[in-house]
Design an enzyme around this catalytic site. Structure first.
Site, short mmCIF file in Angstrom:
data_model
loop_
_atom_site.label_atom_id
_atom_site.label_comp_id
_atom_site.label_asym_id
_atom_site.label_seq_id
_atom_site.Cartn_x
_atom_site.Cartn_y
_atom_site.Cartn_z
N LYS A 9 52.61 -8.26 56.68
CA LYS A 9 51.32 -8.41 57.36
C LYS A 9 51.25 -7.53 58.61
O LYS A 9 52.27 -7.00 59.07
CB LYS A 9 51.12 -9.88 57.72
N TYR A 49 42.46 -13.58 48.56
CA TYR A 49 42.40 -14.96 49.07
C TYR A 49 41.23 -15.73 48.46
O TYR A 49 40.61 -16.55 49.12
CB TYR A 49 42.28 -14.95 50.59
N ASN A 125 53.02 -15.37 60.65
CA ASN A 125 54.25 -15.58 59.89
C ASN A 125 54.72 -14.37 59.09
O ASN A 125 55.50 -14.51 58.16
CB ASN A 125 54.15 -16.83 59.02
N HIS A 128 53.54 -12.35 53.38
CA HIS A 128 52.96 -13.12 52.28
C HIS A 128 53.81 -12.86 51.05
O HIS A 128 54.23 -11.72 50.80
CB HIS A 128 51.53 -12.66 51.99
N GLU A 139 48.36 -11.07 41.56
CA GLU A 139 48.41 -10.29 42.79
C GLU A 139 49.00 -8.90 42.57
O GLU A 139 48.52 -7.93 43.16
CB GLU A 139 49.21 -11.05 43.87
#
Length: 161
Positions: A9, A49, A125, A128, A139
């Protein structure tokens, strides 16, 4: 062999942790079979998402989308035996206070005041990873064309035991 999608990310790049995270993935014996760096535009974000708003609400989706579009991401396809479950263990809990030391998130993630406004738990965090093999297949196909994925043997794979 199983494949999964991993996204480093924007906070991973902004904090200069790409090499450290990649090192942990390779140390675990996972093979990188695809990689690219790109901005996650609104359409890709919606497709990636697609169920986040339904599961967690509009504010969580909006905050997540804004976060993922604030900088480039590095998308990886990793291959390995039971790679989806292995990645989930390497990452640790999504919430820094729950992530065990020695996991990527336990060692590097942190609470984010901006994300906290939306979720009450605000986390940055870093990574992913697909939650299960079905999600992984979706994905990987969303982020990579077949000609962007490579089959090759690593040195470890060439050993005979």
């Amino acid at each position: 062999m199983e494949r999964t999608l991993v996204l480093l990310k924007p906070d991973t790049l902004a904090r200069g942790l790409v090499g450290r995270v990649l090192g942990r993935l390779e140390d675990a014996g996972l093979k990188i079979v695809g990689t690219k760096m790109r901005w996650m535009d609104g359409e890709l974000c919606r497709r990636h998402y697609f169920d986040l708003e339904e599961r967690h609400g509009a504010e969580v989706y909006r905050t997540s989308a804004e976060f993922m579009q604030r900088g480039p991401v590095i998308a990886l396809v990793l291959e390995g035996f039971d790679v989806v479950a292995t990645m989930r263990k390497l990452l640790g809990s999504a919430f820094p206070s729950d992530a065990a030391p020695g996991t990527i998130r336990g060692d590097f993630s942190h609470h984010s005041p901006a994300a906290s406004r939306a979720t009450g738990k605000g986390v940055a965090n870093l990574v992913h990873a697909s939650a299960n093999p079905t999600e992984a297949a979706y994905e990987v196909a969303l982020w990579f064309d077949k000609d962007e994925l490579f089959d090759y043997r690593t040195l470890v794979e060439s050993y005979t035991y």
